[in-house]
Scaffold this motif. Structure first.
Motif, PDB file in Angstrom:
ATOM      1  N   TYR A 268      31.338 -53.152  75.575  1.00 28.06           N
ATOM      2  CA  TYR A 268      31.814 -51.786  75.366  1.00 28.06           C
ATOM      3  C   TYR A 268      32.974 -51.770  74.370  1.00 28.06           C
ATOM      4  N   ALA A 269      33.891 -52.759  74.503  1.00 26.60           N
ATOM      5  CA  ALA A 269      35.029 -52.820  73.578  1.00 26.60           C
ATOM      6  C   ALA A 269      34.557 -53.064  72.148  1.00 26.60           C
ATOM      7  N   VAL A 270      33.542 -53.958  71.999  1.00 30.25           N
ATOM      8  CA  VAL A 270      33.002 -54.224  70.661  1.00 30.25           C
ATOM      9  C   VAL A 270      32.349 -52.969  70.099  1.00 30.25           C
ATOM     10  N   LEU A 271      31.578 -52.263  70.948  1.00 33.52           N
ATOM     11  CA  LEU A 271      30.926 -51.044  70.490  1.00 33.52           C
ATOM     12  C   LEU A 271      31.949 -49.982  70.095  1.00 33.52           C
ATOM     13  N   GLU A 272      33.007 -49.856  70.911  1.00 35.22           N
ATOM     14  CA  GLU A 272      34.048 -48.877  70.592  1.00 35.22           C
ATOM     15  C   GLU A 272      34.751 -49.226  69.277  1.00 35.22           C
ATOM     16  N   GLU A 273      35.004 -50.520  69.070  1.00 34.27           N
ATOM     17  CA  GLU A 273      35.660 -50.938  67.833  1.00 34.27           C
ATOM     18  C   GLU A 273      34.757 -50.704  66.628  1.00 34.27           C
ATOM     19  N   ARG A 274      33.453 -50.960  66.798  1.00 33.84           N
ATOM     20  CA  ARG A 274      32.515 -50.690  65.709  1.00 33.84           C
ATOM     21  C   ARG A 274      32.496 -49.207  65.358  1.00 33.84           C
ATOM     22  N   THR A 275      32.508 -48.372  66.412  1.00 37.67           N
ATOM     23  CA  THR A 275      32.516 -46.923  66.176  1.00 37.67           C
ATOM     24  C   THR A 275      33.787 -46.504  65.448  1.00 37.67           C
ATOM     25  N   ARG A 276      34.919 -47.073  65.843  1.00 32.22           N
ATOM     26  CA  ARG A 276      36.174 -46.736  65.180  1.00 32.22           C
ATOM     27  C   ARG A 276      36.145 -47.143  63.706  1.00 32.22           C
ATOM     28  N   ILE A 277      35.660 -48.381  63.449  1.00 34.33           N
ATOM     29  CA  ILE A 277      35.613 -48.845  62.064  1.00 34.33           C
ATOM     30  C   ILE A 277      34.675 -47.974  61.231  1.00 34.33           C
ATOM     31  N   ALA A 278      33.511 -47.623  61.831  1.00 30.64           N
ATOM     32  CA  ALA A 278      32.572 -46.759  61.109  1.00 30.64           C
ATOM     33  C   ALA A 278      33.191 -45.401  60.802  1.00 30.64           C
ATOM     34  N   ARG A 279      33.933 -44.864  61.775  1.00 30.71           N
ATOM     35  CA  ARG A 279      34.574 -43.568  61.553  1.00 30.71           C
ATOM     36  C   ARG A 279      35.652 -43.673  60.478  1.00 30.71           C
ATOM     37  N   ASP A 280      36.418 -44.779  60.503  1.00 30.57           N
ATOM     38  CA  ASP A 280      37.446 -44.958  59.470  1.00 30.57           C
ATOM     39  C   ASP A 280      36.821 -45.078  58.075  1.00 30.57           C
ATOM     40  N   ILE A 281      35.727 -45.839  58.001  1.00 24.91           N
ATOM     41  CA  ILE A 281      35.055 -45.975  56.696  1.00 24.91           C
ATOM     42  C   ILE A 281      34.548 -44.626  56.217  1.00 24.91           C
ATOM     43  N   HIS A 282      33.958 -43.862  57.150  1.00 22.31           N
ATOM     44  CA  HIS A 282      33.422 -42.559  56.762  1.00 22.31           C
ATOM     45  C   HIS A 282      34.527 -41.611  56.334  1.00 22.31           C
ATOM     46  N   ASP A 283      35.637 -41.614  57.082  1.00 26.02           N
ATOM     47  CA  ASP A 283      36.703 -40.652  56.805  1.00 26.02           C
ATOM     48  C   ASP A 283      37.487 -41.001  55.541  1.00 26.02           C
ATOM     49  N   SER A 284      37.728 -42.302  55.328  1.00 21.46           N
ATOM     50  CA  SER A 284      38.573 -42.685  54.192  1.00 21.46           C
ATOM     51  C   SER A 284      37.753 -43.010  52.957  1.00 21.46           C
ATOM     52  N   ILE A 285      36.888 -44.012  53.067  1.00 26.15           N
ATOM     53  CA  ILE A 285      36.114 -44.429  51.893  1.00 26.15           C
ATOM     54  C   ILE A 285      35.126 -43.344  51.481  1.00 26.15           C
ATOM     55  N   GLY A 286      34.541 -42.677  52.477  1.00 24.21           N
ATOM     56  CA  GLY A 286      33.626 -41.574  52.139  1.00 24.21           C
ATOM     57  C   GLY A 286      34.316 -40.480  51.350  1.00 24.21           C
ATOM     58  N   HIS A 287      35.530 -40.180  51.735  1.00 21.44           N
ATOM     59  CA  HIS A 287      36.295 -39.166  51.004  1.00 21.44           C
ATOM     60  C   HIS A 287      36.557 -39.605  49.561  1.00 21.44           C
ATOM     61  N   GLU A 288      36.964 -40.850  49.391  1.00 21.46           N
ATOM     62  CA  GLU A 288      37.264 -41.343  48.048  1.00 21.46           C
ATOM     63  C   GLU A 288      36.000 -41.379  47.185  1.00 21.46           C
ATOM     64  N   LEU A 289      34.885 -41.846  47.762  1.00 25.32           N
ATOM     65  CA  LEU A 289      33.640 -41.917  46.987  1.00 25.32           C
ATOM     66  C   LEU A 289      33.128 -40.527  46.632  1.00 25.32           C
ATOM     67  N   THR A 290      33.371 -39.551  47.498  1.00 25.53           N
ATOM     68  CA  THR A 290      32.998 -38.168  47.157  1.00 25.53           C
ATOM     69  C   THR A 290      33.763 -37.699  45.924  1.00 25.53           C
ATOM     70  N   SER A 291      35.039 -38.052  45.886  1.00 24.19           N
ATOM     71  CA  SER A 291      35.850 -37.701  44.716  1.00 24.19           C
ATOM     72  C   SER A 291      35.324 -38.397  43.461  1.00 24.19           C
ATOM     73  N   VAL A 292      34.917 -39.672  43.600  1.00 26.79           N
ATOM     74  CA  VAL A 292      34.362 -40.394  42.452  1.00 26.79           C
ATOM     75  C   VAL A 292      33.088 -39.725  41.955  1.00 26.79           C
ATOM     76  N   ILE A 293      32.207 -39.363  42.903  1.00 24.36           N
ATOM     77  CA  ILE A 293      30.939 -38.726  42.525  1.00 24.36           C
ATOM     78  C   ILE A 293      31.180 -37.405  41.802  1.00 24.36           C
ATOM     79  N   VAL A 294      32.106 -36.608  42.355  1.00 24.92           N
ATOM     80  CA  VAL A 294      32.388 -35.308  41.716  1.00 24.92           C
ATOM     81  C   VAL A 294      32.900 -35.504  40.290  1.00 24.92           C
ATOM     82  N   GLN A 295      33.812 -36.436  40.101  1.00 22.81           N
ATOM     83  CA  GLN A 295      34.365 -36.653  38.758  1.00 22.81           C
ATOM     84  C   GLN A 295      33.329 -37.263  37.818  1.00 22.81           C
ATOM     85  N   LEU A 296      32.474 -38.158  38.323  1.00 22.66           N
ATOM     86  CA  LEU A 296      31.432 -38.718  37.476  1.00 22.66           C
ATOM     87  C   LEU A 296      30.389 -37.670  37.078  1.00 22.66           C
TER      88      LEU A 296
END
Length: 406
Positions: free
Chosen positions: A197-225
């Motif tokens: 359960y702890a591993v699953l929770e940590e995976r979910t947290r990491i996935a959410r962090d990637i989506h919230d941070s890197i996804g936001h930055e890549l959206t900005s890259v796509i818009v500018q490109l």
């Protein structure tokens, strides 16, 4: 053991009864000075004593019966006038039976009284010193013999009882050992499930962090490109500026990936209004979306770290969704607080009219708010647009403090 107990009791009564009957027959077949009727009566009393005494529970009553038999035997001895014979046999029989039946101390006292009475009777009837010594020696020897037999029997019974108790304790210990093994197996299984359960929770947290941070930055890259071909046609300087912005965002994405992979702690850059203003500035510069920030209802800017990160991530995801899906030109963030809660409202003038589909981003926003102890709601803005309302407690709960320490 229980099946043998009645037979054993019957045997204990039958053997002395046979001894009494056989000796009574022998004395009756060789009469001396004793009255045969009196002799038979005394032996009959002894025989009744053998069958009645096992049912008497009181030690005092048993002692009284023994004393009564002793007095009856002495009376029989005095009346018959026999120096040896039936009376002496009955006294010895009574002494042996007392050694088995009476408690150790009482049996010793009773035997001493029997020997003393026997000495007096022999002396009164003119018995010689050798006869007296011989009788005393025989009685003492028989008492020692049968007392030792009784002690060995009691020791054997005590050993049997101890063995039975040890066997019972062994069974109980085996049962307890099995229970402990079962509990240990259940604990191991629970530990494995907890780890999963702890591993699953940590995976979910990491996935959410990637989506919230890197996804936001890549959206900005796509818009500018996407806007780069049009900017290249119009202005070389603007195109170079867009390329520099894309490179800057790409580097930030790389840094964010490294931060997530190495599971670094919360970023200090995500603390307070300064971080929120920096985020809004980046969004406006990279996407062209105009974002206003209203903090007029904010009485202080000192927030717990978990509140600062939650607000930062939710605002970041909200602006990313507006850029991706809302087709909006303006967004507004309003932050206020009271003594116990912090409130954030985010609105846009996009195309939303009331039908909301929960994807990974919106679900992650709600989970972040709930994990911080708050709530997040979505509603439509007239004539179009989406309103996001966030409420967070300013007091860090014990669970969150433990999460912070971990």
């Amino acid at each position: 053991m229980n099946r043998q107990t009645p037979a054993r009791h019957y045997y204990k009564k039958l053997v002395p009864s046979l001894i009494l009957i056989l000796n009574c027959i022998q004395f009756l077949s060789h009469p001396a000075k004793a009255d045969p009727i009196l002799l038979a009566f005394v032996f009959a009393v002894y025989l009744a004593f053998i069958w009645v005494i096992p049912y008497v529970a009181s030690t005092a009553v048993i002692l009284c019966i023994f004393i009564g038999l002793w007095l009856l035997t002495d009376f029989f001895w005095a009346v018959s006038g026999q120096e040896q014979g039936a009376a002496y046999f009955l006294i010895v029989f009574l002494m042996i039976y007392a050694a088995f039946r009476l408690p150790s101390r009482l049996s010793l006292i009773f035997t001493a009284c029997l020997i003393g009475g026997n000495i007096l009777l022999l002396s009164s009837q003119g018995g010689s010193l050798n006869t007296i010594i011989s009788n005393i020696s025989i009685m003492l020897g028989l008492y020692v013999l049968f007392s030792s037999m009784r002690f060995r029997r009691e020791a054997r019974r005590e050993a049997e009882r101890n063995h039975a108790e040890l066997a019972k304790m062994h069974v109980q210990l085996e049962h307890a050992h099995k229970e402990l093994q079962k509990a240990h197996a259940e604990l191991q299984e629970a530990s494995v499930l907890s780890l999963r359960y702890a591993v699953l929770e940590e995976r979910t947290r990491i996935a959410r962090d990637i989506h919230d941070s890197i996804g936001h930055e890549l959206t900005s890259v796509i818009v500018q490109l996407q806007s780069l071909p049009y900017i290249l046609k119009s202005s070389k300087e603007d195109s170079e500026k867009v390329i520099q912005n894309v490179l800057s965002v790409a580097r930030e994405c790389l840094q964010e990936v490294r931060s997530v992979v190495h599971q670094m702690g919360r970023s200090e850059s995500m603390v307070g209004l300064t971080a929120l203003r920096g985020l809004i500035h980046q969004v406006e510069e990279r996407s062209g979306l105009h974002v206003s920030l209203d903090t007029a209802g904010l009485s202080e800017e000192s927030w717990p770290p978990n509140v600062s990160e939650t607000i930062y991530r939710i605002l970041q995801e909200a602006l990313t969704n507006i850029i991706r899906h809302a087709d909006a030109s303006h967004a507004a963030a309003v932050i206020s607080n009271d003594k116990s809660h912090l409130y954030v409202t985010i609105t846009d003038d996009g195309l939303f009219t009331g039908i909301l589909t929960y994807g990974f981003g919106l679900t992650g926003m709600k989970e972040r708010a709930e994990k911080a102890g708050g709530s997040l709601t979505f509603s439509a803005v007239q004539p179009s647009g989406l309103k996001i309302e966030l409420s967070l407690p300013l007091m860090t709960t014990n669970k969150e403090q433990k999460d912070e320490q971990r």
